[in-house]
Design a protein around this motif. Structure first.
Motif, PDB file in Angstrom:
ATOM      1  N   ALA A  60      -2.950  11.116 -72.172  1.00 31.17           N
ATOM      2  CA  ALA A  60      -2.774  12.606 -72.047  1.00 31.17           C
ATOM      3  C   ALA A  60      -3.994  13.460 -72.414  1.00 31.17           C
ATOM      4  CB  ALA A  60      -1.662  13.065 -72.933  1.00 31.17           C
ATOM      5  N   ARG A  61      -4.403  14.380 -71.584  1.00 34.02           N
ATOM      6  CA  ARG A  61      -5.553  15.207 -71.946  1.00 34.02           C
ATOM      7  C   ARG A  61      -5.151  16.623 -71.903  1.00 34.02           C
ATOM      8  NH1 ARG A  61      -7.832  11.055 -69.042  1.00 34.02           N
ATOM      9  NH2 ARG A  61      -9.448   9.575 -69.972  1.00 34.02           N
ATOM     10  N   GLU A  62      -5.566  17.399 -72.960  1.00 31.09           N
ATOM     11  CA  GLU A  62      -5.358  18.919 -72.801  1.00 31.09           C
ATOM     12  C   GLU A  62      -3.971  19.328 -72.435  1.00 31.09           C
ATOM     13  OE1 GLU A  62      -7.384  21.424 -73.675  1.00 31.09           O
ATOM     14  OE2 GLU A  62      -8.534  20.138 -74.879  1.00 31.09           O
ATOM     15  N   VAL A  63      -3.141  18.428 -72.843  1.00 31.63           N
ATOM     16  CA  VAL A  63      -1.567  19.013 -72.371  1.00 31.63           C
ATOM     17  C   VAL A  63      -1.201  20.260 -73.188  1.00 31.63           C
ATOM     18  CG1 VAL A  63       0.799  18.476 -72.605  1.00 31.63           C
ATOM     19  CG2 VAL A  63      -1.037  16.756 -72.011  1.00 31.63           C
ATOM     20  N   ARG A  64      -0.735  21.159 -72.492  1.00 29.57           N
ATOM     21  CA  ARG A  64      -0.178  22.464 -73.002  1.00 29.57           C
ATOM     22  C   ARG A  64       0.976  22.886 -72.381  1.00 29.57           C
ATOM     23  NH1 ARG A  64      -4.757  25.338 -74.782  1.00 29.57           N
ATOM     24  NH2 ARG A  64      -6.779  24.382 -74.362  1.00 29.57           N
ATOM     25  N   HIS A 113       3.462  29.701 -77.258  1.00 30.72           N
ATOM     26  CA  HIS A 113       2.468  28.500 -77.165  1.00 30.72           C
ATOM     27  C   HIS A 113       2.977  27.359 -77.963  1.00 30.72           C
ATOM     28  CE1 HIS A 113      -0.668  30.481 -74.865  1.00 30.72           C
ATOM     29  NE2 HIS A 113      -0.322  31.390 -75.500  1.00 30.72           N
ATOM     30  N   ALA A 114       3.960  26.528 -77.261  1.00 30.14           N
ATOM     31  CA  ALA A 114       4.410  25.402 -78.052  1.00 30.14           C
ATOM     32  C   ALA A 114       3.581  23.988 -78.392  1.00 30.14           C
ATOM     33  CB  ALA A 114       5.999  24.766 -77.270  1.00 30.14           C
ATOM     34  N   VAL A 115       2.804  23.736 -77.207  1.00 32.06           N
ATOM     35  CA  VAL A 115       1.936  22.596 -77.168  1.00 32.06           C
ATOM     36  C   VAL A 115       0.510  23.432 -76.987  1.00 32.06           C
ATOM     37  CG1 VAL A 115       1.100  20.392 -76.330  1.00 32.06           C
ATOM     38  CG2 VAL A 115       3.589  21.210 -76.966  1.00 32.06           C
ATOM     39  N   ARG A 116      -0.626  23.175 -77.741  1.00 25.94           N
ATOM     40  CA  ARG A 116      -1.874  23.786 -77.516  1.00 25.94           C
ATOM     41  C   ARG A 116      -3.078  22.637 -77.216  1.00 25.94           C
ATOM     42  NH1 ARG A 116      -1.939  29.123 -79.735  1.00 25.94           N
ATOM     43  NH2 ARG A 116      -0.017  29.438 -80.783  1.00 25.94           N
ATOM     44  N   GLY A 117      -3.176  22.151 -75.821  1.00 26.43           N
ATOM     45  CA  GLY A 117      -4.371  21.283 -75.695  1.00 26.43           C
ATOM     46  C   GLY A 117      -4.399  19.920 -76.439  1.00 26.43           C
ATOM     47  N   VAL A 118      -3.240  19.216 -76.417  1.00 21.08           N
ATOM     48  CA  VAL A 118      -3.125  17.850 -77.220  1.00 21.08           C
ATOM     49  C   VAL A 118      -3.770  16.689 -76.344  1.00 21.08           C
ATOM     50  CG1 VAL A 118      -1.264  16.108 -77.795  1.00 21.08           C
ATOM     51  CG2 VAL A 118      -0.924  18.473 -78.468  1.00 21.08           C
ATOM     52  N   ASP A 119      -4.624  16.020 -76.992  1.00 21.16           N
ATOM     53  CA  ASP A 119      -5.038  14.814 -76.394  1.00 21.16           C
ATOM     54  C   ASP A 119      -4.201  13.510 -76.967  1.00 21.16           C
ATOM     55  OD1 ASP A 119      -6.942  16.040 -74.706  1.00 21.16           O
ATOM     56  OD2 ASP A 119      -8.335  15.974 -76.344  1.00 21.16           O
ATOM     57  N   LEU A 120      -3.703  12.588 -76.276  1.00 20.53           N
ATOM     58  CA  LEU A 120      -2.947  11.487 -76.876  1.00 20.53           C
ATOM     59  C   LEU A 120      -3.177  10.104 -76.229  1.00 20.53           C
ATOM     60  CD1 LEU A 120      -0.920  10.824 -79.050  1.00 20.53           C
ATOM     61  CD2 LEU A 120       0.936  11.198 -77.571  1.00 20.53           C
ATOM     62  N   ARG A 121      -3.289   9.240 -76.850  1.00 25.91           N
ATOM     63  CA  ARG A 121      -3.472   7.804 -75.897  1.00 25.91           C
ATOM     64  C   ARG A 121      -2.618   6.892 -76.682  1.00 25.91           C
ATOM     65  NH1 ARG A 121      -9.315   5.310 -74.830  1.00 25.91           N
ATOM     66  NH2 ARG A 121      -9.132   7.210 -73.216  1.00 25.91           N
ATOM     67  N   LEU A 122      -1.771   6.222 -75.860  1.00 24.66           N
ATOM     68  CA  LEU A 122      -0.816   5.285 -76.207  1.00 24.66           C
ATOM     69  C   LEU A 122      -1.140   3.839 -75.720  1.00 24.66           C
ATOM     70  CD1 LEU A 122       2.845   7.025 -75.988  1.00 24.66           C
ATOM     71  CD2 LEU A 122       1.356   6.696 -77.779  1.00 24.66           C
ATOM     72  N   ARG A 123      -1.112   2.776 -76.592  1.00 22.60           N
ATOM     73  CA  ARG A 123      -1.536   1.454 -76.055  1.00 22.60           C
ATOM     74  C   ARG A 123      -0.540   0.624 -75.947  1.00 22.60           C
ATOM     75  NH1 ARG A 123      -4.965   3.036 -80.212  1.00 22.60           N
ATOM     76  NH2 ARG A 123      -7.132   3.533 -79.528  1.00 22.60           N
ATOM     77  N   GLY A 166       1.677  23.107 -82.557  1.00 18.62           N
ATOM     78  CA  GLY A 166       1.511  22.540 -81.259  1.00 18.62           C
ATOM     79  C   GLY A 166      -0.030  21.940 -81.204  1.00 18.62           C
ATOM     80  N   GLU A 167      -0.678  21.667 -82.236  1.00 20.19           N
ATOM     81  CA  GLU A 167      -1.798  20.992 -82.141  1.00 20.19           C
ATOM     82  C   GLU A 167      -1.697  19.645 -83.064  1.00 20.19           C
ATOM     83  OE1 GLU A 167      -5.081  24.537 -81.698  1.00 20.19           O
ATOM     84  OE2 GLU A 167      -4.354  24.153 -83.825  1.00 20.19           O
ATOM     85  N   VAL A 168      -2.597  18.656 -82.802  1.00 12.77           N
ATOM     86  CA  VAL A 168      -2.749  17.502 -83.359  1.00 12.77           C
ATOM     87  C   VAL A 168      -3.579  17.736 -84.914  1.00 12.77           C
ATOM     88  CG1 VAL A 168      -3.697  15.163 -83.597  1.00 12.77           C
ATOM     89  CG2 VAL A 168      -2.238  16.030 -81.735  1.00 12.77           C
ATOM     90  N   VAL A 169      -2.917  17.384 -85.916  1.00 13.57           N
ATOM     91  CA  VAL A 169      -3.680  17.783 -87.112  1.00 13.57           C
ATOM     92  C   VAL A 169      -4.113  16.605 -87.954  1.00 13.57           C
ATOM     93  CG1 VAL A 169      -2.843  20.079 -87.609  1.00 13.57           C
ATOM     94  CG2 VAL A 169      -1.655  18.287 -88.699  1.00 13.57           C
ATOM     95  N   ALA A 170      -3.682  15.349 -87.724  1.00 11.47           N
ATOM     96  CA  ALA A 170      -3.696  14.116 -88.173  1.00 11.47           C
ATOM     97  C   ALA A 170      -3.368  13.052 -87.089  1.00 11.47           C
ATOM     98  CB  ALA A 170      -2.847  13.901 -89.340  1.00 11.47           C
ATOM     99  N   ASP A 171      -4.110  11.866 -87.194  1.00 10.72           N
ATOM    100  CA  ASP A 171      -3.808  10.854 -86.123  1.00 10.72           C
ATOM    101  C   ASP A 171      -4.436   9.659 -86.974  1.00 10.72           C
ATOM    102  OD1 ASP A 171      -3.527   8.724 -84.363  1.00 10.72           O
ATOM    103  OD2 ASP A 171      -4.091  10.133 -82.677  1.00 10.72           O
ATOM    104  N   GLY A 172      -3.580   8.526 -87.333  1.00  6.83           N
ATOM    105  CA  GLY A 172      -4.163   7.557 -88.124  1.00  6.83           C
ATOM    106  C   GLY A 172      -2.965   6.343 -88.269  1.00  6.83           C
ATOM    107  N   PRO A 173      -3.475   5.071 -88.915  1.00  7.35           N
ATOM    108  CA  PRO A 173      -2.392   4.303 -89.398  1.00  7.35           C
ATOM    109  C   PRO A 173      -1.297   4.697 -90.178  1.00  7.35           C
ATOM    110  CG  PRO A 173      -4.925   3.297 -89.517  1.00  7.35           C
ATOM    111  CD  PRO A 173      -4.976   4.874 -89.271  1.00  7.35           C
TER     112      PRO A 173
END
Length: 532
Positions: free
Chosen positions: A288-292, A299-309, A490-497
């Motif tokens: 997902a790229r720049e999902v709004r 504005h519930a979701v503001r430009g979220v980038d996400l990748r699922l493996r 609506g923004e990603v503030v942390a992403d990690g293990p």
């Protein structure tokens, strides 16, 4: 305040009674926690306290239930409204007005409370539960957690002597849950309100409880001090399970008490590292790229980038209203997406027909009953196998792994909230799409059911599926998730293990991590593997 004398409840067509010869005496100003496996009768026990059982639910009640001197057999729920306030598992189903302020005032209007008193109580409740900014919001536009707080507030404005709550924190983020529990304990200690709470996430409530009512599943109810009763229950919060493992007596119910006992255990574990799977390196299945997502001016979701493996279980966390559900629906394709792109194995789910999209992305919503439309559990499971081109019995086997023992002939609408959720999970998991999205998937599930569900997710991940689950259940995340993504506004503030993200935040840290810090342990199972 609440007296059960030889109480039994049996529903028509049931093989055995739900409650049998129950004798209880709950004193004024007690906070009672009701515990037990999914479907053992907790909601029936609560319903008997205000006459919903049997006046509304049907069935046959024997014995006598008296609340504040009123016999519930002689006084229907409407006559007990000033005495007993009830908040059910599904807050939206109990709303009768359109906006937050109207809902808070409704019960008082029915009780003919004076207008000036009504206004004062509404303001007090808005502040007590931290929902003042929601005053004019339509109820259906609120997040699940916000709806939960409004439902509790609508009951509190009537100032009942007894407050009965069925999973009051199940849809709340950790901070909001603490705020609600602080408000509830204030009612107990400052006003002498008697509160009875059924809650599967007992780690949140156990430390505040004066009494534990445990339903072992044979129709009886065991009543006593929480630390004593927990010594013999098949459901218990992680802190109690850690105490059992370490042999602590009495069993601790709070992190503070556990840390005081845990020094020898921390010393024993010092220098050891939990055996956890390494970071997943499978190919991306969803990008997902720049999902709004925008609802009018919100504005519930503001430009979220996400990748699922492939092979990855990712937890999506954040406070109520942070945009988690909106993001899931946007990724699935049937929800609003104001901008951005989503790619699942070369296709955008939004551009596919519904049946084709379901083979790419499956979604279990916050209200799972919306996906159930047939008249029996067996019919739902058969239809799921048919639509998913799965082998006969696939959905039923998944259901039995989550919550065993549900009757094939049972109507899904007659199941408990946890049983309905398990059925919907089985229906969606039968399709085994490459990407599975789950919105609060553990609401209504007890600890053993969540362990089974964790195993189901692990097997899906091992088979190459990617799972994204939005949840406030930090204990489940610690056990099930490889990675955590945190949303705020609506923004990603942390992403990690998982270990890095949850331990860095006191709100998201599981109980075992708090007790054993600075040692790097998250779950009781991790500790058990290291002890002789």
């Amino acid at each position: 305040m609440i007296e059960f004398s030889h109480v039994g409840v049996r529903y028509e067509g049931a093989a055995r009674p739900v409650l049998t010869d129950v004798n209880l005496d709950i004193e004024e100003g007690e906070l009672c926690l009701v515990a037990g496996r999914t479907g053992v009768g907790k909601s029936t026990l609560l319903g008997a306290m205000n006459g919903l059982v049997p006046h509304f639910t049907g069935g046959r009640l024997t014995g006598r239930v008296r609340v504040a001197g009123f016999d519930t057999a002689e006084h229907p729920p409407r006559e007990l409204a000033e005495v007993v306030g009830v908040v059910g598992q599904d807050p939206l189903a109990g709303f009768v007005t359109d906006t937050v302020e109207e809902e808070l005032a409704y019960a008082m209007e029915q009780l003919a409370v004076a207008p000036d008193v009504m206004r004062k109580r509404v303001e007090e409740t808005l502040d007590l539960l931290g929902i003042a900014e929601l005053r004019d919001r339509p109820l259906r536009t609120l997040s699940g957690g916000q709806q939960q707080r409004v439902a509790i507030g609508s009951v509190l404005t009537a100032h009942p002597s007894v407050l009965v709550l069925d999973e009051p924190t199940s849809a709340l983020d950790p901070t909001a849950a603490e705020e609600v529990l602080a408000a509830i304990t204030r009612l107990v200690h400052d006003l002498g309100t008697t509160v009875v709470v059924a809650e599967h996430r007992m780690e949140r409530v156990a430390q505040y409880a004066d009494r534990l009512l445990y339903l072992p599943g044979d129709g009886t109810v065991v009543s006593g001090p929480p630390a004593e009763v927990f010594a013999h229950t098949d459901v218990a919060p992680p802190i109690v399970e850690l105490g059992r493992l370490a042999g602590w007596t009495p069993l601790p119910l709070s992190v503070r008490d556990a840390r005081r006992k845990a020094r020898p255990l921390r010393e024993q574990l010092a220098g050891r590292v939990p055996d956890r799977p390494s970071e997943r390196d499978g190919e991306p299945v969803l990008t997902a790229r720049e999902v709004r997502v925008r609802y009018g001016g919100v504005h519930a979701v503001r430009g979220v980038d996400l990748r699922l493996r492939r092979g990855e279980v990712v937890a999506l966390m954040g406070r109520n209203g942070s945009g988690k559900s909106s993001l899931l629906w946007a990724l699935q394709g049937s929800g609003i997406r104001s901008g951005g792109t989503v790619d699942v194995l070369g296709s955008d789910p939004k551009a596919l027909r519904a049946r084709a999209a379901r083979t790419r992305v499956g979604l279990v919503p916050q209200s799972p009953a919306d996906l159930l439309y047939l008249d029996s559990v067996a019919a739902e499971c058969r239809q799921a196998d048919l639509e998913s081109d799965a082998a006969d019995g696939t959905a039923r086997k998944l259901l039995d792994r989550l919550v065993p023992g549900i009757d094939d002939a049972a109507n899904p609408r007659d199941l408990s909230e946890g049983q309905r959720l398990a059925l919907v999970l089985a229906v969606q998991l039968a399709a085994a799409p490459p990407v599975l999205l789950l919105d609060e998937p553990t609401r209504g599930l007890d600890y053993p059911a969540k362990r089974q569900f964790t195993a189901v997710l692990a097997s899906l991940a091992a088979a190459g599926h990617a799972v994204l689950l939005a949840t406030h259940d930090v204990e489940f995340v610690a056990a099930a998730a490889d990675r955590v993504v945190v949303l705020a506004e609506g923004e990603v503030v942390a992403d990690g293990p998982t270990a890095d993200v949850v331990v860095s935040s006191p709100a998201f840290a599981p109980q075992v991590a708090k007790v054993l810090a600075p040692e790097p342990w998250l779950t009781v199972d991790e500790v058990a593997k290291e002890l002789p």
